[in-house]
Every structure is written in structure tokens, then in C-alpha cells.
Design a protein around this motif. Structure first.
Motif, PDB file in Angstrom:
ATOM      1  N   ILE A 216       0.890  -1.222   0.062  1.00 57.92           N
ATOM      2  CA  ILE A 216      -0.077   0.007   0.174  1.00 57.92           C
ATOM      3  C   ILE A 216       0.885   1.252   0.035  1.00 57.92           C
ATOM      4  O   ILE A 216       0.486   2.370  -0.334  1.00 57.92           O
ATOM      5  CB  ILE A 216      -1.039  -0.157   1.096  1.00 57.92           C
ATOM      6  CG1 ILE A 216      -0.098  -0.023   2.364  1.00 57.92           C
ATOM      7  CG2 ILE A 216      -2.124  -1.214   1.125  1.00 57.92           C
ATOM      8  CD1 ILE A 216      -1.237   0.208   3.955  1.00 57.92           C
ATOM      9  N   SER A 217       2.080   1.027   0.347  1.00 61.69           N
ATOM     10  CA  SER A 217       3.100   2.388   0.259  1.00 61.69           C
ATOM     11  C   SER A 217       3.649   2.575  -1.085  1.00 61.69           C
ATOM     12  O   SER A 217       3.955   3.568  -1.299  1.00 61.69           O
ATOM     13  CB  SER A 217       4.347   2.031   0.944  1.00 61.69           C
ATOM     14  OG  SER A 217       3.969   1.907   2.559  1.00 61.69           O
ATOM     15  N   SER A 225       8.589   7.299   3.507  1.00 64.60           N
ATOM     16  CA  SER A 225       8.156   8.786   3.500  1.00 64.60           C
ATOM     17  C   SER A 225       7.280   9.079   4.789  1.00 64.60           C
ATOM     18  O   SER A 225       6.970   8.464   5.553  1.00 64.60           O
ATOM     19  CB  SER A 225       7.345   8.962   2.173  1.00 64.60           C
ATOM     20  OG  SER A 225       6.122   8.189   2.219  1.00 64.60           O
ATOM     21  N   PRO A 226       7.355  10.557   4.801  1.00 67.79           N
ATOM     22  CA  PRO A 226       6.685  11.015   6.063  1.00 67.79           C
ATOM     23  C   PRO A 226       5.348  10.700   6.113  1.00 67.79           C
ATOM     24  O   PRO A 226       4.771  10.380   7.187  1.00 67.79           O
ATOM     25  CB  PRO A 226       6.911  12.627   6.184  1.00 67.79           C
ATOM     26  CG  PRO A 226       8.347  12.554   5.306  1.00 67.79           C
ATOM     27  CD  PRO A 226       8.306  11.358   4.327  1.00 67.79           C
ATOM     28  N   GLU A 227       4.731  10.708   5.054  1.00 64.03           N
ATOM     29  CA  GLU A 227       3.201  10.441   4.922  1.00 64.03           C
ATOM     30  C   GLU A 227       2.918   9.074   5.128  1.00 64.03           C
ATOM     31  O   GLU A 227       2.109   8.857   5.860  1.00 64.03           O
ATOM     32  CB  GLU A 227       2.697  10.628   3.362  1.00 64.03           C
ATOM     33  CG  GLU A 227       1.413  10.402   3.251  1.00 64.03           C
ATOM     34  CD  GLU A 227       0.722  10.722   1.769  1.00 64.03           C
ATOM     35  OE1 GLU A 227      -0.169  10.338   1.415  1.00 64.03           O
ATOM     36  OE2 GLU A 227       1.794  11.342   0.979  1.00 64.03           O
ATOM     37  N   ASN A 228       3.826   8.115   4.619  1.00 60.77           N
ATOM     38  CA  ASN A 228       3.534   6.753   4.890  1.00 60.77           C
ATOM     39  C   ASN A 228       3.860   6.387   6.307  1.00 60.77           C
ATOM     40  O   ASN A 228       3.357   5.293   7.140  1.00 60.77           O
ATOM     41  CB  ASN A 228       4.214   5.770   3.880  1.00 60.77           C
ATOM     42  CG  ASN A 228       3.553   5.646   2.656  1.00 60.77           C
ATOM     43  OD1 ASN A 228       1.881   5.519   2.621  1.00 60.77           O
ATOM     44  ND2 ASN A 228       4.172   5.612   1.583  1.00 60.77           N
ATOM     45  N   LEU A 232       2.331   4.003  10.310  1.00 60.85           N
ATOM     46  CA  LEU A 232       2.965   2.923  11.315  1.00 60.85           C
ATOM     47  C   LEU A 232       2.297   2.947  12.692  1.00 60.85           C
ATOM     48  O   LEU A 232       2.333   1.747  13.368  1.00 60.85           O
ATOM     49  CB  LEU A 232       4.213   2.984  10.929  1.00 60.85           C
ATOM     50  CG  LEU A 232       5.097   2.559   9.920  1.00 60.85           C
ATOM     51  CD1 LEU A 232       6.382   2.714   9.799  1.00 60.85           C
ATOM     52  CD2 LEU A 232       4.738   0.785   9.600  1.00 60.85           C
ATOM     53  N   LYS A 233       2.115   4.020  13.227  1.00 58.70           N
ATOM     54  CA  LYS A 233       1.938   3.900  14.589  1.00 58.70           C
ATOM     55  C   LYS A 233       0.415   3.176  14.751  1.00 58.70           C
ATOM     56  O   LYS A 233       0.705   2.448  15.802  1.00 58.70           O
ATOM     57  CB  LYS A 233       1.799   5.529  14.938  1.00 58.70           C
ATOM     58  CG  LYS A 233       1.330   5.627  16.468  1.00 58.70           C
ATOM     59  CD  LYS A 233       1.227   7.193  16.922  1.00 58.70           C
ATOM     60  CE  LYS A 233       1.017   7.161  18.390  1.00 58.70           C
ATOM     61  NZ  LYS A 233       0.947   8.652  18.742  1.00 58.70           N
ATOM     62  N   PRO A 234      -0.604   3.526  14.292  1.00 55.03           N
ATOM     63  CA  PRO A 234      -1.761   2.750  14.470  1.00 55.03           C
ATOM     64  C   PRO A 234      -1.466   1.346  14.154  1.00 55.03           C
ATOM     65  O   PRO A 234      -2.018   0.452  14.860  1.00 55.03           O
ATOM     66  CB  PRO A 234      -2.733   3.262  13.386  1.00 55.03           C
ATOM     67  CG  PRO A 234      -2.290   4.108  12.452  1.00 55.03           C
ATOM     68  CD  PRO A 234      -0.638   4.602  13.202  1.00 55.03           C
TER      69      PRO A 234
END
Length: 262
Positions: A216-217, A225-228, A232-234
Motif C-alpha cells: 500500500i506504500s 516517506s513522512p506520509e506513510n 505505522l503508529k496505529p
């Protein structure tokens, strides 16, 4: 005009009709099956574990094997299926203990067949699910062992359910809810509670979550990338919840593991 006659709807109706037929027939056939070689030892261990819980962990001559059994080493494995059957028979004062164990065993076999079909539905279609369910049903070893194998069939059932809910978790990875975490955790917990090999479902979950995140990235470079990275946190939070809840669920009915969880 008649949506229930559409191809997928028609196969969905066939799917559930076939599942209902199996749910009716399998317990009847299982009730009349013979006793397998491991059952005496397994059921005795289930009664010992039940006695251990009823005595709040106090060890006596009747339940000693729940925490220490140098002869069969069954204390090193979860005995949740045997515990459930022992509790069921005791609760309802059942005399034909092994016959009803076989009925419960057949229900785990039915769930194994059902979730094989549902997994195929998730991957492809209701027609694929119906074909998958039928092919698993006519597998002689799976069908025969569904009557009176209290280890492999419940364990296989838990693995298929685990894979099904792992797939469900991945499908919702961009909008993970607590129910997705809970269902995966409980499925893995059931597996661990039957055999410690259920721990491998954690590995499958981590592996496929990582691969799916890369997909999905868009690429390996974009994955960082900052957006992807915000995604990761959730994902990590939910995986942590699954690991903790799944492990707790796996040992909650396992005396030897409860004494020393780590």
C-alpha cells in the motif's frame, strides 16, 4: 429484478445451505464413532485441569498432572479443548462422556470446514467458497478425524480461523478498529491454548502486515516517506494489542503457563 437469483447470491445461498446440512449431519455421525487411542489420556488431563481450576490452583492427587506430568508431558501443552469437554460433561451431568466429546469435536471440524470456505469467499467469491468447503469436507482424513481427534482438528480449526481474521485485519489496515484487533487476538489465543505452535500465527501476522504495508506504500523507498510513516503508529499499536491479548487468551486456560507466563 430478482437479486436472490443473481449468480453470487445463488452461490451464497448454496454455501449456507451446505454449511447447515453439515452442521446437522456431522454431530450425528460423530456421536456413533469409536474412541481414538489418545482420548483416554487427553480426557483424563482435561478433568485434571478442570479440577485444578475448581480448586483455585491448589494441587492435589486428582489434578497434579495439570502442572506436572513427567510421563506424558501433557502439562507442557494447552488442554483447552479437553477442559471444555470436561466442563460441559460435568455441567450437564452427562453419562455418555466420550460420545458427547465426539459431538463437540465434530463442531470444531465443522468450523474448520466452514472457515476454509469463508477464507475462499474472502479471496475470490461465494462459488469459490462453496467449492473449497466441499473439497475440505470430502477429504477423508479431515472428515474422519473430525469425529474423535481432540488435538489436530481443533488446532487446524484455530489456524484457519486465525488466517481468516488475519486477512480481515489486513483488509482493514488503513482503518483498524478494536474489533479487528480483538478477533485476531482471540483466534490466535484459541490456537495457543490448544497447542503452543499457535505462536506461529503471530509470525504470519507480522510477516503479512509488513508485506501489505509495503504494497500500500507503493515501493520500499516510499514506505519510509513522512506520509506513510504516519500509518505505522496505529499499525504498531494494533499489533502490540494483538500480541498481548492473544498471548493472555492463549494461556488463560493453561495451568502450567499461568504459573510461569514468561
Amino acid at each position: 429484478r430478482y437479486s436472490f437469483l443473481a449468480e453470487e447470491s445463488f452461490y451464497r445461498m448454496k454455501f449456507f445451505a451446505f454449511a447447515l446440512i453439515l452442521l446437522t449431519g456431522m454431530p450425528i455421525a460423530a456421536y456413533n464413532s469409536g474412541i481414538s487411542g489418545d482420548e483416554f489420556v487427553q480426557y483424563k488431563q482435561g478433568k485434571a485441569v478442570l479440577n485444578w481450576f475448581m480448586n483455585f490452583g491448589e494441587v492435589n492427587d486428582q489434578n497434579r498432572t495439570a502442572v506436572e506430568d513427567p510421563k506424558t508431558l501433557l502439562h507442557l501443552y494447552g488442554s483447552s479443548f479437553d477442559l471444555v469437554t470436561a466442563a460441559f460433561n460435568k455441567m450437564f451431568s452427562i453419562e455418555n462422556e466420550y460420545e458427547w466429546r465426539h459431538v463437540i469435536n465434530s463442531l470444531t471440524g465443522w468450523l474448520l470446514i466452514l472457515f476454509c470456505g469463508l477464507l475462499a469467499v474472502r479471496i475470490k467469491s461465494w462459488r469459490a467458497g462453496l467449492i473449497a468447503m466441499f473439497l475440505v469436507f470430502i477429504s477423508p482424513r479431515i472428515l474422519g478425524h473430525s469425529w474423535n481427534n481432540p488435538k489436530d482438528i481443533p488446532f487446524a480449526m484455530s489456524y484457519i480461523i486465525g488466517l481468516y481474521y488475519i486477512l480481515n485485519y489486513l483488509r482493514n489496515i488503513t482503518q483498524i478498529k478494536f474489533k479487528h484487533v480483538l478477533l485476531v487476538a482471540m483466534a490466535i489465543g484459541i490456537s495457543i491454548g490448544i497447542r503452543i505452535g499457535g505462536l506461529l500465527l503471530f509470525a504470519y501476522l507480522g510477516l503479512f502486515t509488513g508485506l501489505y504495508y509495503l504494497i500500500i506504500s507503493g515501493s520500499l523507498v516510499k514506505a519510509f516517506s513522512p506520509e506513510n510513516l504516519k500509518r505505522l503508529k496505529p499499525i504498531f499499536t494494533s499489533l502490540g494489542g494483538i500480541f498481548v491479548l492473544g498471548y493472555i487468551a492463549g494461556i488463560i486456560l493453561w495451568p502450567y503457563a499461568l504459573i510461569d507466563p514468561i
